[in-house]
Design a protein around this motif. Structure first.
Motif, PDB file in Angstrom:
ATOM      1  N   THR A 165       0.834  -1.205   0.000  1.00  0.00           N
ATOM      2  CA  THR A 165       0.000   0.000   0.000  1.00  0.00           C
ATOM      3  C   THR A 165       0.864   1.248   0.000  1.00  0.00           C
ATOM      4  O   THR A 165       2.084   1.185  -0.175  1.00  0.00           O
ATOM      5  CB  THR A 165      -0.903   0.006   1.242  1.00  0.00           C
ATOM      6  N   THR A 166       0.224   2.393   0.266  1.00  0.00           N
ATOM      7  CA  THR A 166       0.967   3.652   0.349  1.00  0.00           C
ATOM      8  C   THR A 166       1.879   3.705   1.561  1.00  0.00           C
ATOM      9  O   THR A 166       2.624   4.671   1.726  1.00  0.00           O
ATOM     10  CB  THR A 166      -0.011   4.842   0.424  1.00  0.00           C
ATOM     11  N   CYS A 169       5.421   4.485   0.830  1.00  0.00           N
ATOM     12  CA  CYS A 169       5.905   5.866   0.803  1.00  0.00           C
ATOM     13  C   CYS A 169       5.874   6.501   2.190  1.00  0.00           C
ATOM     14  O   CYS A 169       6.775   7.256   2.558  1.00  0.00           O
ATOM     15  CB  CYS A 169       5.062   6.687  -0.166  1.00  0.00           C
ATOM     16  N   SER A 293      -6.966   1.783  -3.748  1.00  0.00           N
ATOM     17  CA  SER A 293      -5.549   1.479  -3.959  1.00  0.00           C
ATOM     18  C   SER A 293      -4.992   2.245  -5.145  1.00  0.00           C
ATOM     19  O   SER A 293      -5.726   2.660  -6.059  1.00  0.00           O
ATOM     20  CB  SER A 293      -5.359  -0.026  -4.168  1.00  0.00           C
ATOM     21  N   CYS A 294      -3.693   2.409  -5.127  1.00  0.00           N
ATOM     22  CA  CYS A 294      -3.010   3.117  -6.207  1.00  0.00           C
ATOM     23  C   CYS A 294      -2.661   2.157  -7.338  1.00  0.00           C
ATOM     24  O   CYS A 294      -2.572   0.946  -7.124  1.00  0.00           O
ATOM     25  CB  CYS A 294      -1.728   3.757  -5.673  1.00  0.00           C
ATOM     26  N   THR A 306       7.549   6.031  -7.843  1.00  0.00           N
ATOM     27  CA  THR A 306       6.254   5.474  -7.428  1.00  0.00           C
ATOM     28  C   THR A 306       5.559   6.397  -6.438  1.00  0.00           C
ATOM     29  O   THR A 306       4.352   6.676  -6.556  1.00  0.00           O
ATOM     30  CB  THR A 306       6.453   4.087  -6.791  1.00  0.00           C
ATOM     31  N   CYS A 307       6.295   6.895  -5.456  1.00  0.00           N
ATOM     32  CA  CYS A 307       5.706   7.769  -4.435  1.00  0.00           C
ATOM     33  C   CYS A 307       5.255   9.100  -5.028  1.00  0.00           C
ATOM     34  O   CYS A 307       4.220   9.656  -4.622  1.00  0.00           O
ATOM     35  CB  CYS A 307       6.704   8.007  -3.301  1.00  0.00           C
ATOM     36  N   LYS A 309       4.093   9.604  -8.063  1.00  0.00           N
ATOM     37  CA  LYS A 309       2.839   9.353  -8.764  1.00  0.00           C
ATOM     38  C   LYS A 309       1.678   9.201  -7.786  1.00  0.00           C
ATOM     39  O   LYS A 309       0.575   9.709  -8.016  1.00  0.00           O
ATOM     40  CB  LYS A 309       2.964   8.086  -9.616  1.00  0.00           C
ATOM     41  N   GLU A 310       1.908   8.494  -6.666  1.00  0.00           N
ATOM     42  CA  GLU A 310       0.841   8.273  -5.692  1.00  0.00           C
ATOM     43  C   GLU A 310       0.417   9.587  -5.025  1.00  0.00           C
ATOM     44  O   GLU A 310      -0.774   9.806  -4.769  1.00  0.00           O
ATOM     45  CB  GLU A 310       1.298   7.245  -4.645  1.00  0.00           C
ATOM     46  N   ARG A 311       1.376  10.448  -4.740  1.00  0.00           N
ATOM     47  CA  ARG A 311       1.022  11.736  -4.132  1.00  0.00           C
ATOM     48  C   ARG A 311       0.222  12.589  -5.109  1.00  0.00           C
ATOM     49  O   ARG A 311      -0.715  13.296  -4.714  1.00  0.00           O
ATOM     50  CB  ARG A 311       2.290  12.468  -3.702  1.00  0.00           C
ATOM     51  N   CYS A 315      -4.096   8.907  -3.961  1.00  0.00           N
ATOM     52  CA  CYS A 315      -4.767   7.606  -3.813  1.00  0.00           C
ATOM     53  C   CYS A 315      -4.352   6.964  -2.493  1.00  0.00           C
ATOM     54  O   CYS A 315      -3.463   7.437  -1.792  1.00  0.00           O
ATOM     55  CB  CYS A 315      -4.411   6.688  -4.985  1.00  0.00           C
ATOM     56  N   GLY A 316      -5.030   5.874  -2.184  1.00  0.00           N
ATOM     57  CA  GLY A 316      -4.697   5.134  -0.973  1.00  0.00           C
ATOM     58  C   GLY A 316      -5.184   5.765   0.313  1.00  0.00           C
ATOM     59  O   GLY A 316      -4.675   5.437   1.394  1.00  0.00           O
TER      60      GLY A 316
END
Length: 618
Positions: A165-166, A169, A293-294, A306-307, A309-311, A315-316
């Protein structure tokens, strides 16, 4: 239960000749006995330790227990208050005062008047358990121990979902850190298994099991609220110490309430609750984590990419700035909390009381067991314990800290005593008499833990890094894999009654070792899912059989320590596997071959274990 006074006397000291009869053939190694007015005969098989029950003696802190019916001069309280046995009744001076009965001293040689030695009480306990059979008390016990087992499964498997998961990060989880995070949990379980197992032999199953579950619940819940990797790692370590104690003790505790004729099957039911925990944790992840989920990282993406893009996608998150993995971890601690509270209202092990020289408390627990299972005519069954029940207070463990000590000093003293006892108990376990079984089981625990936990924790990472198609849901697949344990559990229930736990263990481990290698032939989400289900369904029967054998092959005074030590050695295998597998990332070949070889080694060692099918434990 009845209050103190004449009712307890009638329960514990009925008229001679009523109820049941007993005859023992010592040279033949078997005992034939009539059960409580039923006239039904059953034959006890030989013991598993190469000795008759009469060869054992108990001389613990409850006072020496020797043959012979206690006379009025034989029985005294510590403060001098006399207890007089009048025929088959009991009269107690100062009946208004509830006194502690477990420091009674029974002296005098056997005189043929129905006295009970420590070995007699052990045999009588087996008779009571057989007469009690299975009923409401037993089902409640199975549900409690099953919930505790499920709670441990949830905490162990939860981390495999968190690292996808996130949290990657939020806690900056590199592949190496992921390996150490999962390994740290098993390091804690290794330490906890040794410490708690020994403590349960000293201070009682119930108290120590409740403490271990509470430690798991507290630090499992607390880990959902930290932001530092170091603190998170520490809390998972402490949670692992709690899990390491509860797993071996819950099987030890449960086994000591069960009749030998049904013990294997009933312990398998408790072990099957691991599947319930696996389904619960996978289902919770699917419901809480999956919808938010991302996207999975692309091949070649670094953790920084990866982090970022998630920020950007935000998401998450469950709501606002609360990540789903924190909600998931908090929910994962709930089963351990419920099990801890439930255990508070449950009795201590009667077998532990007997071995530690406390037959009065054992009688109270056994009467509760018999009544709970629908057996009302209990007086003759409890007669051999020779202890009137003064009151109906809940049974309490034998250890109480001296009043003059502070709580911290008492805790330090208890820990020191536990570690001193652990050293002595381990020397007995690896002594001439038990060494062979201990070494064989150590190898089996190591091999199965290395293969099973290594793959179970590593597979979600493998899925996420290309083991399944892009549109597949790893949480959904994990849920299906946990459901696949059901056929394995049912097959294990059938096999234990027919071929025994030894053969079931060997067959399960061989087939699961072979199934690991089939993943090389699949290249799709469907194939990977089928492989995972096959591996999980086949290996669960091995775990169930191993739990049963580990509880059956050792005597009561060493059972908790033995199971804890074996589980600890298993955690060594899990630690090695997780650190090693983590270094390979999502690459499959080496981890799969190593896992298959380790499980196959354990299957071969299982062939050299003794059979426990239908045998009584002591």
């Amino acid at each position: 239960m009845d209050k103190a006074g004449g009712d307890d006397s009638s329960l514990l000291f009925p008229s001679e000749g009523a109820g049941s009869s007993s005859s023992t053939d010592h040279e033949g190694g078997s005992v034939t006995r009539a059960v409580a007015n039923s006239g039904e005969q059953f034959e006890e098989p030989p013991t598993m330790f190469g000795q008759e029950a009469e060869d054992r003696e108990v001389d613990h802190r409850g006072g020496a227990m020797r043959g012979g019916r206690a006379s009025p001069s034989d029985v005294t309280f510590n403060d001098g208050e006399a207890v007089t046995l009048l025929g088959e009744g009991v009269s107690v001076a100062e009946p208004s005062q509830h006194r502690e009965m477990d420091n009674l001293i029974l002296d005098g040689p056997g005189d043929g008047r129905g006295g009970s030695s420590g070995s007699d009480l052990t045999v009588a306990l087996d008779r009571v358990l057989e007469a009690a059979g299975v009923g409401r008390f037993t089902y409640t016990l199975l549900a409690l121990c099953g919930l505790a087992n499920a709670a441990d499964a949830v905490e162990i498997l939860a981390i495999s979902f968190v690292i996808t998961t996130t949290a990657e990060c939020d806690l900056w989880l590199t592949d190496t850190r992921k390996g150490w995070l999962t390994a740290t949990l098993f390091i804690g379980m290794m330490v906890g298994g040794l410490f708690w197992g020994s403590a349960s032999d000293l201070y009682g199953r119930k108290r120590v099991l409740a403490t271990a579950l509470a430690v798991n619940a507290i630090f499992g819940m607390a880990s959902a609220f930290v932001s530092s990797f170091a603190v998170f790692l520490s809390f998972r370590l402490l949670s692992g110490i709690g899990i390491g104690g509860s797993i071996p003790i819950l099987f030890t505790y449960c086994s000591e309430f069960l009749p030998a004729s049904k013990r294997g099957m009933l312990l398998t039911i408790v072990a099957s609750f691991w599947m319930v925990g696996a389904m619960a944790v996978a289902g919770t992840a699917w419901a809480v984590v999956s919808p938010r989920s991302c996207p999975r990282p692309l091949d070649g993406d670094t953790l920084e990419q990866t982090c970022a893009k998630e920020r950007a996608l935000h998401c998450g998150m469950a709501w606002d700035d609360v990540p789903t993995w924190r909600v998931f971890l908090a929910l994962s601690a709930v089963p351990a909390v419920v099990a801890t509270i439930w255990l508070y209202f449950s009795p201590e092990s009667a077998r532990w009381y007997v071995v530690n020289g406390k037959p009065a408390k054992a009688a109270r627990v056994l009467r509760r067991l018999l009544h709970g299972n629908g057996v009302r005519d209990v007086g003759d069954l409890l007669h051999p314990f020779l202890r009137p029940v003064i009151d109906d207070r809940a049974a309490e463990p034998s250890y109480t800290a001296p009043a003059s000590r502070s709580n911290s000093a008492a805790l330090i003293a208890m820990m020191d005593q536990s570690f001193q006892a652990l050293r002595v108990q381990l020397s007995e376990l690896f002594g001439r008499k038990l060494r062979r079984n201990m070494l064989l089981l150590t190898g089996i625990w190591f091999g199965l833990s290395f293969g099973f936990y290594g793959l179970s924790i590593w597979l979600p990472t493998f899925f996420r890094k290309g083991g399944i198609d892009d549109d597949a849901n790893i949480y959904e697949i994990s849920f299906y894999v946990s459901v696949s344990n059901l056929p394995g559990n049912l097959a294990c229930l059938w096999a234990l009654d027919r071929i025994g736990s030894k053969a079931t263990l060997a067959i399960s481990m061989w087939t699961s070792a072979a199934s690991v290698l089939t993943i090389f032939a699949v290249h799709s989400s469907t194939g990977t899912t089928v492989f995972s289900c096959a591996f999980s369904g086949l290996s669960v029967a091995g775990w169930n059989s191993l739990d049963v054998l580990s509880a059956e092959l050792f005597p009561t005074e060493l059972r908790g320590t033995a199971f804890g030590a074996l589980a600890g050695f298993g955690r060594v295998g899990a630690v090695v596997a997780n650190v090693l597998f983590g270094s390979f990332g999502g690459h499959a070949a080496v981890p799969l071959v190593l896992a298959s070889a380790a499980i196959g080694m354990g299957a071969t060692l299982a062939l050299f274990l003794p059979s426990t099918k239908g045998a009584f434990i002591h």
